[in-house]
Design a protein around this motif. Structure first.
Motif, PDB file in Angstrom:
ATOM      1  N   TYR A 123       3.258  -6.569   6.409  1.00 50.61           N
ATOM      2  CA  TYR A 123       4.017  -7.900   6.156  1.00 50.61           C
ATOM      3  C   TYR A 123       4.528  -8.065   5.213  1.00 50.61           C
ATOM      4  CZ  TYR A 123       3.172 -13.150   5.988  1.00 50.61           C
ATOM      5  OH  TYR A 123       3.143 -14.422   5.960  1.00 50.61           O
ATOM      6  N   ILE A 124       5.770  -8.321   5.305  1.00 49.17           N
ATOM      7  CA  ILE A 124       6.614  -8.233   4.059  1.00 49.17           C
ATOM      8  C   ILE A 124       7.400  -9.863   3.989  1.00 49.17           C
ATOM      9  CG2 ILE A 124       8.944  -7.498   3.119  1.00 49.17           C
ATOM     10  CD1 ILE A 124       8.468  -4.751   4.614  1.00 49.17           C
ATOM     11  N   ILE A 146      -1.489  -4.923  -1.590  1.00 51.34           N
ATOM     12  CA  ILE A 146      -0.586  -5.766  -1.779  1.00 51.34           C
ATOM     13  C   ILE A 146       0.163  -5.402  -2.941  1.00 51.34           C
ATOM     14  CG2 ILE A 146      -2.171  -7.238  -3.332  1.00 51.34           C
ATOM     15  CD1 ILE A 146      -0.154  -9.744  -1.962  1.00 51.34           C
ATOM     16  N   ASP A 147       1.535  -5.502  -2.937  1.00 50.31           N
ATOM     17  CA  ASP A 147       2.630  -5.051  -4.113  1.00 50.31           C
ATOM     18  C   ASP A 147       3.583  -6.102  -3.930  1.00 50.31           C
ATOM     19  OD1 ASP A 147       3.271  -3.947  -6.319  1.00 50.31           O
ATOM     20  OD2 ASP A 147       3.477  -1.814  -5.539  1.00 50.31           O
ATOM     21  N   HIS A 148       4.458  -5.595  -4.876  1.00 42.76           N
ATOM     22  CA  HIS A 148       6.055  -6.625  -4.738  1.00 42.76           C
ATOM     23  C   HIS A 148       6.990  -5.704  -5.728  1.00 42.76           C
ATOM     24  CE1 HIS A 148       4.832  -8.195  -8.328  1.00 42.76           C
ATOM     25  NE2 HIS A 148       6.031  -8.640  -8.766  1.00 42.76           N
ATOM     26  N   GLU A 172      11.234  -9.906   0.604  1.00 39.71           N
ATOM     27  CA  GLU A 172      11.668  -8.836  -0.053  1.00 39.71           C
ATOM     28  C   GLU A 172      12.512  -8.175   0.839  1.00 39.71           C
ATOM     29  OE1 GLU A 172      11.844  -7.872  -3.063  1.00 39.71           O
ATOM     30  OE2 GLU A 172       9.835  -8.886  -4.021  1.00 39.71           O
ATOM     31  N   ALA A 210      -0.127 -10.395  -7.238  1.00 41.15           N
ATOM     32  CA  ALA A 210       0.471  -9.773  -6.135  1.00 41.15           C
ATOM     33  C   ALA A 210       0.753  -8.173  -6.400  1.00 41.15           C
ATOM     34  CB  ALA A 210       1.920 -10.522  -5.892  1.00 41.15           C
ATOM     35  N   LEU A 211      -0.279  -7.650  -6.797  1.00 38.46           N
ATOM     36  CA  LEU A 211      -0.248  -6.200  -7.389  1.00 38.46           C
ATOM     37  C   LEU A 211      -1.528  -5.787  -6.625  1.00 38.46           C
ATOM     38  CD1 LEU A 211       0.569  -6.751 -10.978  1.00 38.46           C
ATOM     39  CD2 LEU A 211       2.161  -5.711  -9.346  1.00 38.46           C
ATOM     40  N   PRO A 212      -1.738  -4.532  -6.443  1.00 35.71           N
ATOM     41  CA  PRO A 212      -2.687  -3.749  -5.585  1.00 35.71           C
ATOM     42  C   PRO A 212      -4.014  -3.466  -6.552  1.00 35.71           C
ATOM     43  CG  PRO A 212      -1.244  -2.147  -6.383  1.00 35.71           C
ATOM     44  CD  PRO A 212      -0.633  -3.263  -6.625  1.00 35.71           C
ATOM     45  N   LEU A 239       3.752  -6.832   1.360  1.00 36.05           N
ATOM     46  CA  LEU A 239       4.963  -6.839   0.144  1.00 36.05           C
ATOM     47  C   LEU A 239       4.760  -8.456  -0.028  1.00 36.05           C
ATOM     48  CD1 LEU A 239       5.992  -4.928  -1.303  1.00 36.05           C
ATOM     49  CD2 LEU A 239       7.935  -4.755   0.481  1.00 36.05           C
TER      50      LEU A 239
END
Lengths: 353, 599, 533
Positions: free
Chosen positions: C244-245, A347-349, C248, C191-193, A321
């Motif tokens: 893994y953050i 991966i995202d946010h 956020e 930062a997107l899938p 994230l």
């Protein structure tokens, strides 16, 4: 557009017909002191510090609001002009509580500078401060109207720039003062604490409360950066003394997107930086309790944990994230790390929140 | 019904300006109406009896003024109260014999004989609430003719030829102001009538609106036509409720008759007027402050240039004319520019209305031709100084005007002469001062007003006027410093020189003009601690002359602070430490003793 | 934003919807207010709450929550009926007009009034105001997007802008205001899938090969990854074992928290990197202390696509390290070496691999930044998008029918709940709640409720109340406010002690996967006295 030519202190000056005398004179290298003038705000010519003599005109003109005209003959330094400026500044000094050694704005005060520039050492009038109670109603803005010179910059900042329409001039004559609706203090008013008023105040009347006595302008290291709150991306200056952030300011000359304006969060919510709650060492959870760890310890554990799962379950068993608070470089690096190192596209946010 | 014993045309006019009403005008009017109802029932009055309210006719000191006209033969009565009405009806209206003991005397005629009434001509003659009466005296004929026969340019030419200048104070030629605005290319323009009469004691504009509102409206419409404006405002003080009420009624009537609205009287000219109430700030009479106020901002002046004719209300070209200026216009168009220009002095044409007050016998509202001498105003119209004391000076131009001393009593009154003397026309205040007035105190009085009415925007006015007042105050208290006169002059000049608007630029005038003509009075206060006029309390001492005191005790009984001691029939003594210098003892000491001395 | 912030000041008409701009984007709101007060622009405000912008609005429409498609269709209807559309623009630059036009025929103002509760006359007025303007701008934020029909809402607004030719012109545009400082940049950076930086598709083999080459790896994963929701679901189903953050705090910001908490508990390994011990960090196995924005260099990209510098003002506190340096270190330790001397070096790489950032360098953006696309160093940047053509060529009208929100009030849960932020706090409050000034202004979770509803429920100002939905219950302080509309309560989500996302549902927009946080059904009751203290 055709240029106009005027004479200032005997020197011929060419300028745009839309220019004011102040701008023309300054660009020609003549010094005209100002007080109510602020380049970000509409000029109103109220303080009369910037008066000049125009040939053929009966009285002195405020140069900040007087447009130039072809053939105009101007003097910025005649005896008449200086007499008027001195009177104005003396009247201001005598009309408020301007005791520099007891003022947080000392060294950062346009009135103080004017008194110095005009060489005023003694006043012809007894000092009569109005004796207003200090407005200590809130944690952000300290307001002491005894130090107000009624230049009205705060009013214009509030009404013309931020258009919050919270303050105006109230009452009349020598009792005129800056008021909120019903003359309440800031804390109980409609104020939204953008601090635009503070940013344009030339004296100690409006100050960032927490930054008072934390440093003079020349002691600050100012670093221009981008605000960390909303997506507007306001440009601001972090003011640092002795390694600590002591206030946040901005400057209209920074240009877009905010032209020097900030909001309550951008201007006043910087104290989280030095908050004691900040994490300062890596932490490792053992038996449901965190313990402090060294970077090497923590990183080894992370490497161990992630590689174990990647090896056993495959890279898609890991989710990453990223953060809308982190920089572009960090987000780029994190997705590169996720994809090229971990080997997953998971991966995202929180873009959607 | 015509063949009756009493068949005369009966018209009663009752002064119902604010002054008249205050003196009991409404009761007087009701009494007449009541009386006629009674007399009418018993058949003694056959003809139509008209009881009219009329506006102020100037001589307010004699209110309630009542005209009784029988077949056009008019008799004017003064000091009339309701209780006196039955006798007037009985003896004069029914009996045909005027009640001579109540009629106005020679002062009334003297008061009016030297006047030339243009603006006030119909005030006091017509009922302001009835548009027909205004039309009956020629009202709106000028407008109708203009709309059908004249171009805006021609209208402006006539105004220029007439020589009319702004009556609000500065005396700027009205025709030129219109021309500049007319030449300004803008789809939207505004015209504003400035009825924010703020000078203390001034009631010229109020009287005109109360007495003849349609004249102002007609003038405003003419102006709008000349400059090409479709939107007009009357900015009037909320403290003038009667004027506001009459103005609003008049506007409704004008709209109903097609003088306002779309396509006025068949022309392609659209115009309407809004009434905007001011909240009583003196500075809102200043045109840029007035504009700010209409825009909903705090009434504070703005820097000029740009002048309103270029950038005024909402940033559009705007003409602002004073009430009196506008009321002149219908007459100029009815009687011609040449006629108008024949009245007055070389550079100041027409007439000027003044509010004549102070130490003068006949106070009231007067209209005189420009160029008339002060002497004529004071002695012929005003009947001379109260109690026949010595004339000292006349203060003109309102609180920011100046004083003209007795040696200039022959001065002919026009814009230029007043300015030359260090005063100004202003909106027409005229306060007569006599030997019992202290000139330092007079300056202080006016400064008190201007400093508290300063909007506070610019520094010289906000703080400078207060400092002037401070110095004047200490002088009147005997604490003046040797260099205070120079200090006053220096500051006053700089304040005039550096203030933002007309208020600050003129506020020091009372100081400068009194120093100019009465420097010796300042010097007496400062150096000798003496007030020559005996006004400044701190500089006065009251004592009782033991030789003359007979111990009557009157002074002791009147002293509000029990500062006087003495047994009956014995000499009384004033205890100076208790005395507050109120002067009661001096006033009450019987003249035959004159034992209380003032020094 | 298709246009720039300063461009708003050149609009004749500005339609603001789903954005409480004065509180969420105060500085942008000033531009709106200046447009109204100083330049005479007309503001159409569409918002059920009586927010401060209402003072500046010429028209104020109060739709029932979740009925945005309906009122937008109503405006489209009025504009088409009155012939106010821009035919040239429709002809030259769009497709799909006919279908859309056909559909909105049904959305008469009277019909729209039935759905939305907005008086038909107001729909008419707003439609004409927008339709007649030579240049009109649309501004929106999460109030439009955080719905299960979020994508439809946005497409409907695009319909409106295209119908009147308000795209690609100064003073026009469709302008979403991004809520977080670098949400734009995080998306831009991939930062997107499903995308790499610059929205280059992961699924595109050519792109993938090029990226692999740039990054010097043999291959890159082909299948687009999981979104946050899918990751959460994956954790619950056992597919995802570690997370893994970085920076956020989903444990406060995401809907239906109970569900999420269960998921995080299910993880085998959780690493959280943050500046504070957030609700999420508290659940981690390892917490890495990061530097704050004042302690590092870099760039943020703002809502108008302006790439701007972040500059280090102080050294990191304690042992904190900048996120970029932690990530690089971690990557290196995991066998994929990353050695960047500075963030500037990273930006140089970004410029090389990202077409829309191709012209970006620290030197270039030193002064006022630059708005992407900026493909080359010589390119001036792009203040207004879609000037000549849309990215995909022609703009597409979408015929969109109104769908009611998935959860509406009923007998048991009779009130709408809407969530959002307040001026003095930001997101999950980890920064602002630690600020003296902000906390002094607001330091408890206040529920806005109309006087009518409060009276009906026997609630008084300042009283504690319990709010519950089908998913959870929280205690809040009652604020009777004229801002609130009858039938809807508003609760901000900044407060961990009253986490409103315990109440919201996790139902998402099928396309954008955005959760429908703005509408759910709740009941409110006075808190029992014993619990109120």
């Amino acid at each position: 557009m055709k240029q106009v030519t005027l004479t200032i202190n005997g020197k011929s000056v060419k300028t745009s017909p839309r220019s004011t005398i102040l701008i023309a004179a300054r660009s020609a290298g003549f010094r005209i002191p100002t007080l109510c003038y602020h380049p970000r705000l509409a000029s109103v010519g109220s303080c009369r510090v910037c008066v000049v003599e125009i040939q053929g005109r009966g009285n002195l003109a405020a140069s900040c609001v007087t447009p130039v005209a072809d053939g105009m003959v101007v003097r910025t330094d005649s005896e008449r002009v200086v007499a008027a400026r001195r009177l104005v500044v003396e009247l201001l000094l005598a009309g408020g509580e301007h005791n520099c050694s007891l003022c947080a704005a000392s060294g950062d005060c346009e009135l103080q500078n004017l008194a110095y520039e005009l060489g005023i050492e003694k006043l012809d009038f007894p000092v009569e401060a109005p004796g207003y109670p200090r407005d200590t109603s809130n944690a952000m803005i300290e307001r002491d109207l005894n130090k107000c010179v009624l230049c009205g910059r705060c009013v214009r900042a509030c009404n013309e720039v931020q258009v919050n329409e919270v303050i105006d001039i109230g009452y009349r004559g020598a009792r005129a003062k800056i008021v909120t609706a019903f003359d309440r203090n800031y804390g109980d008013s409609d104020c939204v604490f953008c601090g635009e008023c503070v940013s344009v105040c030339p004296t100690g009347a409006l100050r960032e409360k927490a930054a008072r006595f934390k440093g003079r302008p020349w002691e600050f290291q100012k670093t221009r950066t981008t605000c960390v709150y909303c997506g507007t991306g306001c440009q601001l200056d972090v003011n640092v003394r002795d390694g600590r952030v002591v206030k946040v300011t901005s400057d209209f000359r920074h240009g877009p997107p905010n032209y020097g304006s900030l909001c309550a969060k951008g201007r006043f919510a910087y104290d989280f930086i030095h908050h004691p709650d900040r994490l300062t060492t890596p932490l490792i959870k053992e038996d449901d309790e965190f313990r402090e760890a060294t970077w090497d310890e923590a990183m080894d554990l992370v490497v161990l944990g992630l590689s174990a799962i990647r090896n056993q379950e495959g890279p898609d068993a890991i989710g990453v994230l990223a953060s809308a608070r982190c920089t572009n470089e960090e987000n780029y690096l994190l997705q590169k790390f996720t994809r090229a190192c971990l080997g997953t596209n998971n991966i995202d946010h929180c873009a959607r929140l | 019904m015509v063949n009756s014993r009493m068949s005369k045309e009966i018209v009663i006019n009752v002064c119902m300006g604010t002054g008249g009403i205050a003196a009991g005008g409404r009761d007087v009017m009701d009494a007449f109406i009541e009386a006629f109802r009674e007399r009418g029932v018993d058949g003694r009055v056959e003809k139509h009896c008209a009881v009219h309210q009329v506006g102020c006719r100037g001589f307010c000191a004699r209110d309630v003024l009542v005209d009784v006209s029988l077949d056009g033969e008019r008799t004017t009565y003064q000091y009339i109260q309701a209780a006196m009405v039955p006798r007037l009806v009985e003896e004069h209206v029914l009996g045909g014999q005027p009640v001579t003991e109540w009629t106005v005397g020679p002062e009334y005629h003297a008061f009016h004989d030297r006047q030339v009434k243009v603006v006030l001509a119909d005030c006091g003659n017509i009922d302001p609430d009835r548009i027909e009466e205004y039309e009956g005296v020629g009202g709106y004929t000028a407008l109708r003719r203009i709309l059908s026969e004249m171009s805006p340019g021609e209208v402006i030419d006539v105004v220029r030829e007439s020589g009319l200048r702004g009556r609000g104070g500065a005396g700027f030629p009205t025709g030129i102001k219109w021309k500049i605005c007319a030449d300004n290319e803008s789809e939207v323009k505004y015209i504003i009538c400035n009825a924010d009469e703020g000078d203390p004691g001034a009631f010229m504009d109020r009287s005109v609106i109360e007495g003849n509102p349609h004249a102002v409206i007609e003038g405003l419409i003419i102006g709008a036509y000349a400059i090409g404006s479709a939107h007009g405002y009357v900015y009037i003080r909320a403290e003038y409720p009667l004027a506001v009420e009459r103005l609003r009624r008049a506007l409704d009537q004008a709209r109903a008759k097609g003088y306002l609205g779309k396509g006025i009287h068949g022309s392609r000219f659209d115009f309407d007027i809004k009434v905007k109430l001011g909240a009583g700030a003196f500075v809102c009479g200043e045109e840029t402050a007035l504009i700010a106020s209409i825009e909903g901002e705090r009434g504070m002046p703005r820097s000029k240039p740009p002048f309103p004719v270029f950038k005024g209300l909402w940033g559009k070209p705007t003409v602002i004319n004073n009430v009196e200026t506008l009321a002149n216009l219908p007459v100029i168009f009815r009687r011609g520019a040449a006629w108008y220009a024949s009245v007055g002095s070389e550079k100041s044409k027409g007439t000027k209305v003044f509010a004549l007050t102070g130490k003068i016998k006949n106070t009231g509202l007067i209209e005189v031709p420009m160029g008339i001498s002060l002497k004529e105003i004071i002695y012929d119209i005003g009947g001379g100084i109260e109690k026949d004391r010595a004339f000292k000076a006349v203060q003109t131009g309102g609180p920011s005007g100046g004083c003209i001393p007795s040696q200039h009593i022959d001065l002919s009154v026009d814009y230029e002469n007043l300015i030359r003397m260090g005063s100004m026309m202003g909106s027409g205040g005229m306060v007569v001062l006599d030997e019992t007035d202290c000139m330092v105190n007079i300056a202080k009085f006016f400064l008190e007003f201007t400093q508290s009415e300063s909007c506070g925007k610019c520094t010289p006015c906000r703080f400078g006027t207060r400092r002037l007042l401070e110095i004047l105050t200490r002088i009147t208290r005997g604490q003046g410093r040797p260099d205070d006169i120079e200090r006053l002059e220096r500051m006053a000049r700089t304040i005039k020189d550096s203030s933002l608007c007309g208020l600050g630029m003129s506020a020091p005038n009372p100081v400068l003009s009194t120093i100019r003509y009465f420097r010796h009075e300042y010097e007496a206060h400062i150096h000798e601690h003496r007030c020559p006029a005996g006004v400044c309390r701190e500089l006065i001492t009251y004592t009782i002359d033991p030789e003359r005191c007979k111990g009557c005790g009157k002074c002791r009984r009147h002293c509000p602070v029990e500062a006087i001691e003495g047994q009956p029939k014995a000499v009384h003594v004033i205890q100076q430490e208790k005395c507050i210098k109120c002067g009661s003892c001096f006033e009450v000491c019987p003249e035959k003793f004159s034992a209380v001395l003032r020094a | 934003m298709t246009n720039s912030i300063s461009d708003l000041e050149h609009s004749e008409v500005i339609l603001v919807t789903g954005s409480n701009t004065t509180e969420m984007h105060p500085v942008i709101s000033s531009a709106l207010k200046r447009a109204v007060r100083k330049r005479g622009a007309e503001l159409i405000l569409v918002d059920p709450r009586k927010i401060r912008l209402q003072r500046y609005a010429s028209a104020w429409l109060r739709p029932k929550p979740g009925t945005d498609v309906a009122w937008i269709n109503g405006l489209l209807h009025v504009i088409l009926r009155d012939g106010l559309q821009n035919d040239t623009f429709i002809r030259d630059r769009t497709q799909g007009f006919e279908e859309m036009a056909e559909l909105v025929k049904r959305y008469t103002p009277a019909h729209v009034e039935e759905i939305t509760g907005i008086p038909a006359a107001d729909i008419e007025r707003a439609g004409r105001l927008y339709g007649r303007a030579k240049k009109a701008s649309i501004v929106y934020a999460m109030g439009i997007t955080q719905h299960t029909t979020g994508t439809d809402n946005v497409k409907s607004l695009a319909n409106l802008a295209m119908l009147c030719g308000n795209i690609g012109i100064a003073g026009g545009g469709v302008n979403p205001l991004r809520g977080q400082n670098n949400v734009q940049g995080a998306c831009d950076m991939g930062a997107l899938p499903n995308v790499y930086s610059g929205y280059q598709q992961v699924g595109d083999a050519a792109v993938r090969e090029r990226m692999a080459l740039f990054w010097n790896v043999p291959q890159l994963p082909k299948v687009p990854g999981k979104t946050l929701t899918e990751i959460t679901a994956g954790v619950l189903s056992g597919q995802v074992k570690a997370m893994y953050i970085v920076g956020e705090n989903p444990m406060l910001s995401d809907p239906d928290l109970r569900h999420l908490k269960g998921a995080l508990r299910n993880l085998h390994f959780l690493v959280v990197q943050d500046i504070f011990m957030t609700e999420t960090a508290a659940m981690a196995d390892v917490v890495l202390p990061a530097a704050s924005f004042a302690e590092k260099d870099g760039t943020f990209t703002n809502t108008e696509r302006r790439i701007q510098r972040v500059r280090k003002a102080i050294d990191p506190i304690g042992d904190c390290r900048a996120d970029w340096s932690i990530i690089a270190d971690l990557s290196t330790r995991l066998g994929f070496p990353m050695s960047y001397g500075s963030p500037e070096a990273i930006m140089d790489e970004i410029a090389r691999v990202t077409p829309s950032y191709g012209g970006v360098s620290y030197r270039r953006i030193e002064g006022v930044g630059v708005q992407w696309p900026c493909p080359t160093p010589e390119h001036p940047g792009t203040p207004i998008l879609h000037k000549e053509s849309f990215t995909r060529g022609k703009g597409v009208f979408h015929a969109i029918d109104f769908e009611p929100p998935p959860e509406v009030p009923d007998a048991e849960y009779p009130l709408y709940l809407s969530t959002g932020r307040v001026l003095y706090h930001w997101h999950t409050g980890s920064m602002t709640r630690r600020s003296a000034g902000m906390s002094e202004r607001v330091n408890r979770c206040e529920m806005e409720i109309s006087a009518h509803d409060a009276a009906k429920l026997g609630l008084e100002n300042g009283q504690e109340a319990l709010v519950s939905s089908r998913r959870g219950q929280i205690a809040v302080t009652v604020t009777v406010s004229e801002k609130a509309v009858r039938g809807t309560v508003f609760i901000p989500f900044h407060f961990a002690e009253a986490a409103v996302n315990e109440l919201t549902h996790g139902l998402r927009d099928p396309v954008a996967k955005i959760p429908g946080i703005k509408v759910c059904a709740v009941k409110v009751e006075p808190a029992p006295v014993s619990e109120s203290r």
